[in-house]
Scaffold this motif. Structure first.
Motif, PDB file in Angstrom:
ATOM      1  N   VAL A 140      37.669  32.963  34.120  1.00  0.00           N
ATOM      2  CA  VAL A 140      38.674  33.581  34.620  1.00  0.00           C
ATOM      3  C   VAL A 140      38.735  34.996  34.360  1.00  0.00           C
ATOM      4  O   VAL A 140      39.298  35.825  35.591  1.00  0.00           O
ATOM      5  CB  VAL A 140      40.167  32.926  33.614  1.00  0.00           C
ATOM      6  N   VAL A 141      38.291  35.536  33.291  1.00  0.00           N
ATOM      7  CA  VAL A 141      38.247  37.269  33.112  1.00  0.00           C
ATOM      8  C   VAL A 141      37.349  37.703  34.046  1.00  0.00           C
ATOM      9  O   VAL A 141      37.704  38.682  34.965  1.00  0.00           O
ATOM     10  CB  VAL A 141      37.746  37.326  31.791  1.00  0.00           C
ATOM     11  N   ALA A 142      36.089  37.131  34.273  1.00  0.00           N
ATOM     12  CA  ALA A 142      35.149  37.605  35.224  1.00  0.00           C
ATOM     13  C   ALA A 142      35.626  37.641  36.642  1.00  0.00           C
ATOM     14  O   ALA A 142      35.557  38.571  37.604  1.00  0.00           O
ATOM     15  CB  ALA A 142      33.607  37.057  35.103  1.00  0.00           C
ATOM     16  N   SER A 143      36.033  36.696  36.920  1.00  0.00           N
ATOM     17  CA  SER A 143      36.582  36.235  38.652  1.00  0.00           C
ATOM     18  C   SER A 143      37.668  37.247  38.793  1.00  0.00           C
ATOM     19  O   SER A 143      37.771  37.961  39.927  1.00  0.00           O
ATOM     20  CB  SER A 143      36.870  34.909  38.831  1.00  0.00           C
ATOM     21  N   GLY A 144      38.844  37.198  38.146  1.00  0.00           N
ATOM     22  CA  GLY A 144      39.978  37.947  38.251  1.00  0.00           C
ATOM     23  C   GLY A 144      39.722  39.647  38.283  1.00  0.00           C
ATOM     24  O   GLY A 144      39.918  40.176  39.028  1.00  0.00           O
ATOM     25  N   GLY A 145      38.841  40.000  37.343  1.00  0.00           N
ATOM     26  CA  GLY A 145      38.341  41.299  37.387  1.00  0.00           C
ATOM     27  C   GLY A 145      37.472  41.793  38.454  1.00  0.00           C
ATOM     28  O   GLY A 145      37.924  43.039  39.052  1.00  0.00           O
ATOM     29  N   ALA A 146      36.858  40.724  38.887  1.00  0.00           N
ATOM     30  CA  ALA A 146      35.936  41.360  40.130  1.00  0.00           C
ATOM     31  C   ALA A 146      36.373  41.510  41.386  1.00  0.00           C
ATOM     32  O   ALA A 146      36.323  42.432  42.178  1.00  0.00           O
ATOM     33  CB  ALA A 146      34.748  40.150  40.283  1.00  0.00           C
ATOM     34  N   LEU A 147      37.352  40.474  41.595  1.00  0.00           N
ATOM     35  CA  LEU A 147      38.355  40.609  42.802  1.00  0.00           C
ATOM     36  C   LEU A 147      39.380  42.011  42.876  1.00  0.00           C
ATOM     37  O   LEU A 147      39.592  42.465  43.840  1.00  0.00           O
ATOM     38  CB  LEU A 147      39.164  39.195  42.824  1.00  0.00           C
ATOM     39  N   ALA A 148      39.985  41.872  41.553  1.00  0.00           N
ATOM     40  CA  ALA A 148      40.873  43.324  41.389  1.00  0.00           C
ATOM     41  C   ALA A 148      40.096  44.571  41.670  1.00  0.00           C
ATOM     42  O   ALA A 148      40.577  45.345  42.497  1.00  0.00           O
ATOM     43  CB  ALA A 148      41.557  43.040  40.073  1.00  0.00           C
ATOM     44  N   LEU A 149      38.891  44.735  40.983  1.00  0.00           N
ATOM     45  CA  LEU A 149      38.188  45.817  41.345  1.00  0.00           C
ATOM     46  C   LEU A 149      37.632  46.005  42.549  1.00  0.00           C
ATOM     47  O   LEU A 149      37.622  47.120  43.327  1.00  0.00           O
ATOM     48  CB  LEU A 149      36.806  46.008  40.239  1.00  0.00           C
ATOM     49  N   ALA A 150      37.088  44.882  43.246  1.00  0.00           N
ATOM     50  CA  ALA A 150      36.757  45.075  44.756  1.00  0.00           C
ATOM     51  C   ALA A 150      37.571  45.406  45.591  1.00  0.00           C
ATOM     52  O   ALA A 150      37.538  46.224  46.441  1.00  0.00           O
ATOM     53  CB  ALA A 150      35.995  43.521  45.086  1.00  0.00           C
ATOM     54  N   ALA A 151      38.776  44.954  45.508  1.00  0.00           N
ATOM     55  CA  ALA A 151      39.948  45.127  46.317  1.00  0.00           C
ATOM     56  C   ALA A 151      40.659  46.486  46.130  1.00  0.00           C
ATOM     57  O   ALA A 151      41.146  47.017  47.071  1.00  0.00           O
ATOM     58  CB  ALA A 151      41.432  44.043  46.074  1.00  0.00           C
ATOM     59  N   SER A 152      40.337  46.985  45.161  1.00  0.00           N
ATOM     60  CA  SER A 152      40.709  48.582  44.900  1.00  0.00           C
ATOM     61  C   SER A 152      39.658  49.679  44.924  1.00  0.00           C
ATOM     62  O   SER A 152      39.767  50.675  44.977  1.00  0.00           O
ATOM     63  CB  SER A 152      41.094  48.572  43.341  1.00  0.00           C
TER      64      SER A 152
END
Length: 506
Positions: free
Chosen positions: A169-181
């Motif tokens: 959950v931590v890895a996936s949420g962080g990756a998507l948020a950073l990529a979208a930013s």
């Protein structure tokens, strides 16, 4: 605290014999965890493929190729040593924990110092920073190494699954948020490190053995040979899995490496998801059967039958619909992945079984034999990469596929000799599943060609091809009734009958 049997006076009693239902419960936990974890990772990976470029994935792979070396050294065969031994003492656990943590911290320092040289190898300056940050995983993961091995030893996989899901959950949420930013490749790196830290802390927290440090040379002296063989074998596995990335990254650049690595993910998917479900349980279970070769042989064949029942149609179907699948799911920037998927997907079906003979080598105490065989096939595989590179990434994939067929067959032949069983019993276990998967793939290929000839678009082709393939395969399996079907139905609680351990594979 108790680890199956209580640890007291510096020693631990052997774990209790695992009954069939306990093993099945372990497989169910691992299956649920793997399906959720890998399914989520696949979805996240697809979204990231649309947010990031092949070059971003290539840079990440360049850094990961070298940091993977450190992971092999950091583990040092500690987990397998704890699972395989009949008894573990308090002194041994403390010593192995100390060695693991010490090596993890040392490796972080080594990679931070050499990061610039690694970047020069690929002629990509950005790789230096990625390596330095990723190397923190060595130290962060080392704290959970012994606690996780003890949980596996006692088949307490439910706890490990819970930890993995939290880290996911931590890895996936962080990756998507950073990529979208717009953080590019760093969206793949930072969440990876944060989730590793969380996983290590949670494993220490839930372990029945409180993490303690110390070192007793006498306690570890008897396990150095076994652990050393595991470490050397893992080093060879590193070469077989990453030599292609080293060659492609240095000769063809980050973008081509990103394309190849993404195709390789689909190839490795059945090994990580389906085979991974059973591999985690197979070793501790097989180790308990090491003195009962006939029972070990039956368990080995049934495990392979269950894996093939799921992976064979999955990969055969992927190869059949590679074109529309890539264009619809990943987008036009990834179309060069299509021929790689068509080559590697059928190989992935076979390779989903390729990791299982190694569990027989370890369970029967033949780590040195496994190492010797690994030396031979590593040389062959790396040579195939070198030869294939002259024809680009498609050449590398083709050469790899060619050599893996005999390598897998020979690995099974050696394993079957160790348990005094004929190699033909493997074919008897797999023949019904193989026929059903092959028939399904031919049907889907014909259907897809007919739709394309009528001008159907990629979404329509996928919408028709995939359900048709699923129905065709399920129907064929229901008619052929391979022995593995009863095991899989029992595993998912669809068949409550207790299978007879003496049943021969069909």
């Amino acid at each position: 605290m108790a680890i199956g049997a209580p640890i007291r006076d510096g020693g631990a009693a052997p774990p209790q014999e695992a009954g069939a239902e306990r093993v099945l419960a372990s497989v169910r936990w691992v299956a649920a965890g793997q399906l959720l974890t890998q399914g989520a990772r696949l979805v996240v990976s697809v979204v990231l493929a649309r947010l990031l470029s092949p070059n971003d994935f290539g840079l990440m792979t360049m850094a990961a190729v070298f940091t993977a070396i450190g992971h092999l050294v950091a583990t040092m065969g500690i987990g397998a040593t704890i699972v395989q031994r009949r008894e573990v003492s308090e002194a041994l656990l403390r010593s192995l924990a100390s060695v693991g943590i010490g090596s993890g911290v040392a490796l972080w320092i080594v990679f931070a110092v050499t990061a610039e040289e690694i970047a020069r190898f690929f002629a990509e300056p950005a790789v230096a920073g990625l390596v330095t940050v990723l190397a923190a995983n060595f130290a962060l993961s080392s704290f959970g190494m012994v606690p996780e091995a003890l949980l596996q030893r006692e088949l307490r996989f439910g706890r490990v699954v819970a930890v993995d899901l939290a880290a996911l959950v931590v890895a996936s949420g962080g990756a998507l948020a950073l990529a979208a930013s717009g953080y590019g490749v760093w969206s793949l790196v930072v969440p990876n490190v944060v989730s590793t830290a969380l996983r290590g802390l949670l494993l220490v927290w839930i372990s029945p053995w409180p993490l303690r440090l110390g070192f007793d040379a006498r306690a570890v002296s008897g396990v150095l040979g076994f652990g050393g063989s595991i470490l050397a074998f893992n080093g060879l596995i590193y070469l077989t899995r990453h030599a292609d990335s080293l060659i492609i990254g240095r000769a063809l650049g980050a973008a081509q490496l990103g394309l190849y690595d993404y195709a390789y993910r689909f190839y490795a998917y059945p090994v990580e998801v389906i085979t991974g479900v059973l591999l985690g349980v197979m070793f501790p279970t097989f180790a308990r059967l090491q003195d009962r070769r006939e029972a070990l042989g039956r368990a080995f064949l049934r495990a392979n039958g269950a894996i093939a029942l799921v992976t064979f149609p999955m990969m055969a179907g992927l190869g059949a619909v590679a074109g529309p699948f890539v264009r619809v799911v990943l987008g036009e920037q990834w179309v060069d992945v299509i021929p790689l998927v068509q080559i590697l997907a059928p190989l992935g079906a076979m390779q989903s079984l390729g990791a299982t003979p190694g569990q027989i080598f370890l369970a029967t105490g033949n780590a040195a034999l496994r190492l010797g065989w690994a030396v031979v096939y590593t040389i062959v595989i790396v040579a195939s990469f070198v030869v294939g590179a002259a024809w680009g990434i498609v050449g590398v994939a083709t050469a790899y596929a060619i050599v893996m067929v005999p390598i897998t067959a020979i690995g099974f032949w050696i394993a079957m000799r160790l348990i005094d069983a004929p190699l033909v019993s493997v074919w008897r276990t797999l023949r019904s599943t193989t026929a059903a998967a092959a028939g399904m793939a031919l049907l889907v290929l014909g259907l897809d060609a007919a739709l394309a000839a009528r001008g159907a678009g990629d979404p329509v082709r996928l919408f028709v091809d995939v359900p048709s393939g699923v129905v065709a395969y399920c129907g064929a399996i229901w008619l052929l009734r391979p022995a593995a079907l009863a095991d899989v139905l029992r595993l998912v609680h669809l068949d409550h009958r207790i299978a007879n351990d003496e049943r021969k594979p069909s």
